[in-house]
Design a protein around this motif. Structure first.
Motif, PDB file in Angstrom:
ATOM      1  N   ALA A  78       0.832  -1.206   0.000  1.00  0.00           N
ATOM      2  CA  ALA A  78       0.000   0.000   0.000  1.00  0.00           C
ATOM      3  C   ALA A  78       0.868   1.258   0.000  1.00  0.00           C
ATOM      4  N   ILE A  79       1.945   1.225   0.761  1.00  0.00           N
ATOM      5  CA  ILE A  79       2.843   2.376   0.801  1.00  0.00           C
ATOM      6  C   ILE A  79       3.508   2.567  -0.560  1.00  0.00           C
ATOM      7  N   ASN A  80       3.920   1.471  -1.183  1.00  0.00           N
ATOM      8  CA  ASN A  80       4.508   1.563  -2.524  1.00  0.00           C
ATOM      9  C   ASN A  80       3.493   2.060  -3.547  1.00  0.00           C
ATOM     10  N   ALA A  81       2.245   1.641  -3.419  1.00  0.00           N
ATOM     11  CA  ALA A  81       1.195   2.123  -4.326  1.00  0.00           C
ATOM     12  C   ALA A  81       1.005   3.626  -4.155  1.00  0.00           C
ATOM     13  N   ALA A  82       0.989   4.089  -2.898  1.00  0.00           N
ATOM     14  CA  ALA A  82       0.838   5.521  -2.639  1.00  0.00           C
ATOM     15  C   ALA A  82       2.031   6.300  -3.199  1.00  0.00           C
ATOM     16  N   LEU A  83       3.239   5.783  -3.002  1.00  0.00           N
ATOM     17  CA  LEU A  83       4.427   6.441  -3.567  1.00  0.00           C
ATOM     18  C   LEU A  83       4.368   6.462  -5.091  1.00  0.00           C
ATOM     19  N   SER A  84       3.846   5.395  -5.686  1.00  0.00           N
ATOM     20  CA  SER A  84       3.676   5.363  -7.142  1.00  0.00           C
ATOM     21  C   SER A  84       2.735   6.476  -7.586  1.00  0.00           C
ATOM     22  N   GLY A  85       1.666   6.674  -6.823  1.00  0.00           N
ATOM     23  CA  GLY A  85       0.738   7.756  -7.136  1.00  0.00           C
ATOM     24  C   GLY A  85       1.404   9.111  -7.027  1.00  0.00           C
ATOM     25  N   VAL A  86       2.127   9.340  -5.945  1.00  0.00           N
ATOM     26  CA  VAL A  86       2.816  10.617  -5.735  1.00  0.00           C
ATOM     27  C   VAL A  86       3.795  10.886  -6.875  1.00  0.00           C
ATOM     28  N   LEU A  87       4.542   9.869  -7.270  1.00  0.00           N
ATOM     29  CA  LEU A  87       5.559  10.036  -8.311  1.00  0.00           C
ATOM     30  C   LEU A  87       4.992  10.004  -9.724  1.00  0.00           C
ATOM     31  N   GLY A  88       3.773   9.484  -9.868  1.00  0.00           N
ATOM     32  CA  GLY A  88       3.210   9.343 -11.212  1.00  0.00           C
ATOM     33  C   GLY A  88       3.909   8.257 -12.001  1.00  0.00           C
ATOM     34  N   SER A  89       4.433   7.267 -11.295  1.00  0.00           N
ATOM     35  CA  SER A  89       5.188   6.185 -11.913  1.00  0.00           C
ATOM     36  C   SER A  89       4.992   4.914 -11.099  1.00  0.00           C
ATOM     37  N   ARG A  90       4.927   3.792 -11.765  1.00  0.00           N
ATOM     38  CA  ARG A  90       4.772   2.518 -11.057  1.00  0.00           C
ATOM     39  C   ARG A  90       6.118   1.934 -10.615  1.00  0.00           C
ATOM     40  N   ILE A  91       7.179   2.702 -10.728  1.00  0.00           N
ATOM     41  CA  ILE A  91       8.513   2.220 -10.360  1.00  0.00           C
ATOM     42  C   ILE A  91       8.559   1.685  -8.929  1.00  0.00           C
ATOM     43  N   PRO A  92       8.001   2.387  -7.917  1.00  0.00           N
ATOM     44  CA  PRO A  92       8.053   1.811  -6.571  1.00  0.00           C
ATOM     45  C   PRO A  92       7.389   0.430  -6.496  1.00  0.00           C
ATOM     46  N   LEU A  93       6.288   0.238  -7.212  1.00  0.00           N
ATOM     47  CA  LEU A  93       5.628  -1.073  -7.207  1.00  0.00           C
ATOM     48  C   LEU A  93       6.455  -2.117  -7.948  1.00  0.00           C
ATOM     49  N   HIS A  94       7.133  -1.723  -9.013  1.00  0.00           N
ATOM     50  CA  HIS A  94       8.000  -2.670  -9.730  1.00  0.00           C
ATOM     51  C   HIS A  94       9.172  -3.091  -8.844  1.00  0.00           C
ATOM     52  N   ILE A  95       9.753  -2.134  -8.138  1.00  0.00           N
ATOM     53  CA  ILE A  95      10.867  -2.455  -7.231  1.00  0.00           C
ATOM     54  C   ILE A  95      10.372  -3.371  -6.117  1.00  0.00           C
ATOM     55  N   TYR A  96       9.182  -3.085  -5.589  1.00  0.00           N
ATOM     56  CA  TYR A  96       8.603  -3.895  -4.513  1.00  0.00           C
ATOM     57  C   TYR A  96       8.431  -5.351  -4.933  1.00  0.00           C
ATOM     58  N   ARG A  97       8.195  -5.587  -6.199  1.00  0.00           N
ATOM     59  CA  ARG A  97       7.977  -6.954  -6.700  1.00  0.00           C
ATOM     60  C   ARG A  97       9.260  -7.752  -6.902  1.00  0.00           C
ATOM     61  N   ILE A  98      10.395  -7.116  -6.749  1.00  0.00           N
ATOM     62  CA  ILE A  98      11.674  -7.823  -6.904  1.00  0.00           C
ATOM     63  C   ILE A  98      11.843  -8.774  -5.720  1.00  0.00           C
ATOM     64  N   PRO A  99      12.112 -10.057  -6.003  1.00  0.00           N
ATOM     65  CA  PRO A  99      12.311 -11.015  -4.906  1.00  0.00           C
ATOM     66  C   PRO A  99      13.388 -10.519  -3.941  1.00  0.00           C
ATOM     67  N   GLY A 100      13.093 -10.643  -2.679  1.00  0.00           N
ATOM     68  CA  GLY A 100      13.995 -10.167  -1.640  1.00  0.00           C
ATOM     69  C   GLY A 100      13.623  -8.759  -1.183  1.00  0.00           C
ATOM     70  N   ILE A 101      13.348  -7.877  -2.123  1.00  0.00           N
ATOM     71  CA  ILE A 101      12.943  -6.511  -1.780  1.00  0.00           C
ATOM     72  C   ILE A 101      11.584  -6.556  -1.081  1.00  0.00           C
ATOM     73  N   ARG A 102      10.650  -7.307  -1.665  1.00  0.00           N
ATOM     74  CA  ARG A 102       9.315  -7.426  -1.070  1.00  0.00           C
ATOM     75  C   ARG A 102       9.410  -7.946   0.361  1.00  0.00           C
TER      76      ARG A 102
END
Length: 129
Positions: A78-102
């Protein structure tokens, strides 16, 4: 070529307004959100918990977010989704999906959530703790 509008990155965030740290975080996101893509909704608002499709216990346990496509996220997601909204980019969600990062972010989120009543913030008296 298709361009993305700011509505593609709209996110609704459910947070606990009785938790000073949660209020502080929601305010921080609001200050960063220059394009108004993130709406922070207190779980105490009538109908909010139902809108997010969670129980009150689930809402008190962790933050929840819904993106423009209707996808739901919980906790660190949820925090990554909110950051994605703030940034206007899904990059935080893509990073979150990296194994180990999640796993690391989820563990850190749980640590913060368990201790949120001890963290700085104003605007509430967290019932957790």
């Amino acid at each position: 070529m298709r361009t993305r509008s700011s509505t593609d990155h709209r996110v609704e965030l459910l947070f606990d307004k009785d938790c000073g740290f949660c209020v502080w975080c929601a305010g921080w996101l609001e200050r960063l959100d220059r394009n108004g893509r993130v709406t922070a909704t207190p779980l105490q608002k009538a109908g909010a918990v139902d809108h997010f499709g969670v129980t009150m216990d689930e809402a008190l346990e962790q933050a929840w977010a819904i993106d423009a496509s209707g996808q739901r996220f919980a906790g660190a997601g949820a925090i990554n989704a909110a950051l994605s909204g703030v940034l206007g980019s899904r990059i935080p969600l893509h990073i979150y999906r990296i194994p180990g990062i999640r796993q690391a972010q989820d563990a850190l989120y749980r640590l913060v959530a368990r201790n949120r009543h001890r963290l700085p913030g104003r605007g509430g008296s967290c019932a957790i703790g």
